[in-house]
Write a protein that holds these residues in place. Structure first.
Motif, PDB file in Angstrom:
ATOM      1  N   CYS A   1      44.491  48.883  43.318  1.00  0.00           N
ATOM      2  CA  CYS A   1      43.184  49.092  43.911  1.00  0.00           C
ATOM      3  C   CYS A   1      43.350  49.458  45.383  1.00  0.00           C
ATOM      4  O   CYS A   1      44.152  48.856  46.105  1.00  0.00           O
ATOM      5  CB  CYS A   1      42.352  47.822  43.785  1.00  0.00           C
ATOM      6  SG  CYS A   1      40.717  47.980  44.505  1.00  0.00           S
TER       7      CYS A   1
ATOM      8  N   HIS B   1      41.229  48.975  47.663  1.00  0.00           N
ATOM      9  CA  HIS B   1      40.586  48.030  48.578  1.00  0.00           C
ATOM     10  C   HIS B   1      41.615  47.050  49.125  1.00  0.00           C
ATOM     11  O   HIS B   1      42.196  47.273  50.178  1.00  0.00           O
ATOM     12  CB  HIS B   1      39.425  47.295  47.871  1.00  0.00           C
ATOM     13  CG  HIS B   1      38.745  46.289  48.747  1.00  0.00           C
ATOM     14  ND1 HIS B   1      38.306  45.080  48.282  1.00  0.00           N
ATOM     15  CD2 HIS B   1      38.458  46.306  50.078  1.00  0.00           C
ATOM     16  CE1 HIS B   1      37.759  44.401  49.284  1.00  0.00           C
ATOM     17  NE2 HIS B   1      37.836  45.131  50.381  1.00  0.00           N
ATOM     18  N   ARG B   2      41.957  45.997  48.391  1.00  0.00           N
ATOM     19  CA  ARG B   2      42.901  45.026  48.927  1.00  0.00           C
ATOM     20  C   ARG B   2      44.161  44.957  48.088  1.00  0.00           C
ATOM     21  O   ARG B   2      44.931  44.021  48.198  1.00  0.00           O
ATOM     22  CB  ARG B   2      42.226  43.661  49.055  1.00  0.00           C
ATOM     23  CG  ARG B   2      41.045  43.678  50.069  1.00  0.00           C
ATOM     24  CD  ARG B   2      41.352  42.870  51.314  1.00  0.00           C
ATOM     25  NE  ARG B   2      41.467  41.473  50.999  1.00  0.00           N
ATOM     26  CZ  ARG B   2      40.441  40.613  50.908  1.00  0.00           C
ATOM     27  NH1 ARG B   2      39.206  41.027  51.137  1.00  0.00           N
ATOM     28  NH2 ARG B   2      40.649  39.356  50.618  1.00  0.00           N
TER      29      ARG B   2
ATOM     30  N   ALA C   1      44.784  44.911  44.640  1.00  0.00           N
ATOM     31  CA  ALA C   1      44.967  44.238  43.348  1.00  0.00           C
ATOM     32  C   ALA C   1      45.351  45.235  42.260  1.00  0.00           C
ATOM     33  O   ALA C   1      44.959  46.404  42.304  1.00  0.00           O
ATOM     34  CB  ALA C   1      43.680  43.515  42.959  1.00  0.00           C
TER      35      ALA C   1
ATOM     36  N   CYS D   1      37.925  46.950  39.240  1.00  0.00           N
ATOM     37  CA  CYS D   1      38.824  45.955  39.817  1.00  0.00           C
ATOM     38  C   CYS D   1      38.184  44.569  39.724  1.00  0.00           C
ATOM     39  O   CYS D   1      36.988  44.402  40.014  1.00  0.00           O
ATOM     40  CB  CYS D   1      39.135  46.307  41.266  1.00  0.00           C
ATOM     41  SG  CYS D   1      40.255  45.121  42.040  1.00  0.00           S
TER      42      CYS D   1
ATOM     43  N   TRP E   1      35.381  47.287  42.928  1.00  0.00           N
ATOM     44  CA  TRP E   1      35.553  48.724  43.115  1.00  0.00           C
ATOM     45  C   TRP E   1      35.859  49.335  41.743  1.00  0.00           C
ATOM     46  O   TRP E   1      36.633  48.759  40.954  1.00  0.00           O
ATOM     47  CB  TRP E   1      36.708  49.037  44.078  1.00  0.00           C
ATOM     48  CG  TRP E   1      36.397  48.794  45.529  1.00  0.00           C
ATOM     49  CD1 TRP E   1      35.509  47.884  46.041  1.00  0.00           C
ATOM     50  CD2 TRP E   1      36.985  49.479  46.646  1.00  0.00           C
ATOM     51  NE1 TRP E   1      35.511  47.947  47.420  1.00  0.00           N
ATOM     52  CE2 TRP E   1      36.401  48.916  47.816  1.00  0.00           C
ATOM     53  CE3 TRP E   1      37.924  50.479  46.789  1.00  0.00           C
ATOM     54  CZ2 TRP E   1      36.742  49.344  49.099  1.00  0.00           C
ATOM     55  CZ3 TRP E   1      38.272  50.907  48.061  1.00  0.00           C
ATOM     56  CH2 TRP E   1      37.680  50.352  49.205  1.00  0.00           C
TER      57      TRP E   1
END
Ligand code: FES
Ligand code: FE2
Length: 440
Positions: free
Chosen positions: A83, A85-86, A88, A103, A108
């Motif tokens: 992902c 974003h962070r 994952a 996610c 997301w």
């Protein structure tokens, strides 16, 4: 410690010898992940695993988690399972069908080509955040291609096309698919996974090693020889007994009847080492007769004979694939660490062939690749012993010179061993290895 230079890496390979560091040094392993698995064509799966739009299966390129997915336009995509974003891992299921990948962490959501299509709580992100930036995606592998249903991906945007990379080995894939009356094969049944405490390169080195069965598999050879012929007359038992016995074929047989062929790119195949009419050619088996009739009905007598005359055992496609058309098995090598490797094994069904053919495929898979296999357990023990042995301060140079003075050109752009126990296929893999590892 500084990273070894290209010159130092090149110095680890000598004619007929390889330095033990190549199997034991974590720094070499890291460079392999970058230069080999970050550039070469890597087998990621088979088209039959992702038939319909949205079908996906988790896979890997080197250590990197990836997803192979059929996009809505029908094309196959291979995307990083991460992902934006962070970080994952987005797809946790091994396989399935999905319209979107969501996610688990903050929702997301990505399309099946990896594009970011939905970001919840959108108001909170700063001005510089652009969901249409290709960097905020499950980033796609730059190159994906397939040959007769076998899908490969490369993390490098440039490099030789897949067909060039496979070269003469396309004939081994042809052999696998041509055996289907409908010219189509599919992954069927489950996956066998096994792991060992040794280097990833040991696996392909073993699959074309005709010198090891009589030693490594001695206990199962002796047990099979002691077995009365009337005990197992069908199915897995019969396959096991015949296979184990043939592992004990005498040295003249390996020298005169088997053969080992190698091709540019590190690829190789070992000739079939069975002349058993119940095991491979199976002329004494009614189900096989029915299969041959189905093949002849679709392809004609001439073509059927040509197909049956291709006698290959394991075909290795360096760096991470080995398959075997006679019993429709395929093994994928996943490096984990310098001294840890996982292997995933798949079985294929021949479309248009009688059901008994697939039963034999599964019986063979249980005999050779199953967790209770009487041969796999021997091989895993050996990989572990090598994994331990190469960490010692013993002999610095590992000998891979068998056949060095007698190997000869095969007339098809490759080199063949005069004796199937030649280690030519290991030297050939190191030629390819050097091409990636020590290129200027
Ligand atoms: S880590 Fe995936 S949405 Fe936050
Ligand atoms: Fe073995």
């Amino acid at each position: 410690m500084p990273e070894p230079t290209s010159e130092e890496i090149a110095g680890l390979i000598r004619p007929g010898r390889v330095h033990r560091r190549v199997y034991a040094d974590p720094a070499i392993f890291e460079i392999e992940m970058e230069r080999i698995f970050g550039h070469a064509w890597i087998y990621v799966g088979h088209e039959s695993q992702v038939r319909a739009p949205g079908d996906f299966v988790r896979t890997r390129i080197g250590r990197r988690p990836m997803v192979m997915v059929r996009h809505e336009d029908g094309s196959i995509r291979v995307i990083h399972n991460q992902c934006a974003h962070r970080g994952a891992m987005v797809v946790a299921k091994e396989s399935g069908n999905a319209k979107r990948f969501e996610c688990c962490y903050h929702g997301w959501t990505y399309a099946t080509d990896g594009r970011l299509v939905h970001v919840p709580l959108r108001h909170g992100y700063p001005a510089h955040f652009d969901p249409d930036d290709p960097g905020t995606a499950m980033v796609a592998a730059p190159r994906v291609d397939s040959y007769r249903g076998f899908v490969f991906a490369s993390l490098a945007a440039d490099g030789p096309p897949l067909a060039d990379f496979l070269g003469y080995m396309t004939t081994s894939f042809d052999d696998m698919v041509d055996r289907s009356p409908d010219d189509e094969i599919e992954v069927a049944g489950g996956v066998f996974r096994h792991a060992y405490d040794g280097n990833w390169k040991l696996y392909l080195e073993n699959l074309c090693d005709a010198a090891h069965p009589i030693f490594v598999h001695r206990s199962s050879i002796d047990a099979a020889r002691a077995q009365d012929d009337t005990v197992h007359t069908t199915g897995a038992g019969e396959i096991a007994v015949r296979q184990m016995r043939q592992n004990g074929a005498p040295p003249e047989f390996w020298r005169e009847r088997v053969g080992i062929w190698t091709y540019p790119g590190g690829h190789a195949f070992l000739g079939d080492y069975h002349d058993d009419e119940k095991l491979v050619a199976a002329s004494g088996d009614p189900a096989f007769a029915e299969y041959l009739a189905a093949l002849e009905a679709k392809k004609g007598t001439e073509e059927t004979r040509r197909i049956m005359e291709v006698m290959r055992w394991n075909s290795n496609v360096w760096p991470n694939l080995s398959f075997m058309s006679q019993f429709r098995q395929l093994r994928v090598v996943h490096p984990v660490a310098v001294d840890r490797t996982e292997v995933h094994t798949y079985a294929f069904r021949l479309k248009g062939a009688p059901a008994r053919m697939f039963e034999d495929t599964i019986a063979f898979a249980n005999v050779t690749n199953g967790t209770g296999s009487p041969v796999l357990t021997d091989d895993l023990e050996t990989y572990g012993r090598i994994g331990t042995g190469v960490t010692s301060q013993g002999a610095e140079w590992i000998e891979i010179g068998r056949g060095y003075e007698t190997d000869r050109p095969d007339g098809k752009g490759g080199v063949e061993g005069v004796d199937s126990t030649s280690e030519v296929y290991i030297r050939n893999m190191y030629d390819a290895w050097l091409g990636f590892m020590a290129a200027p």
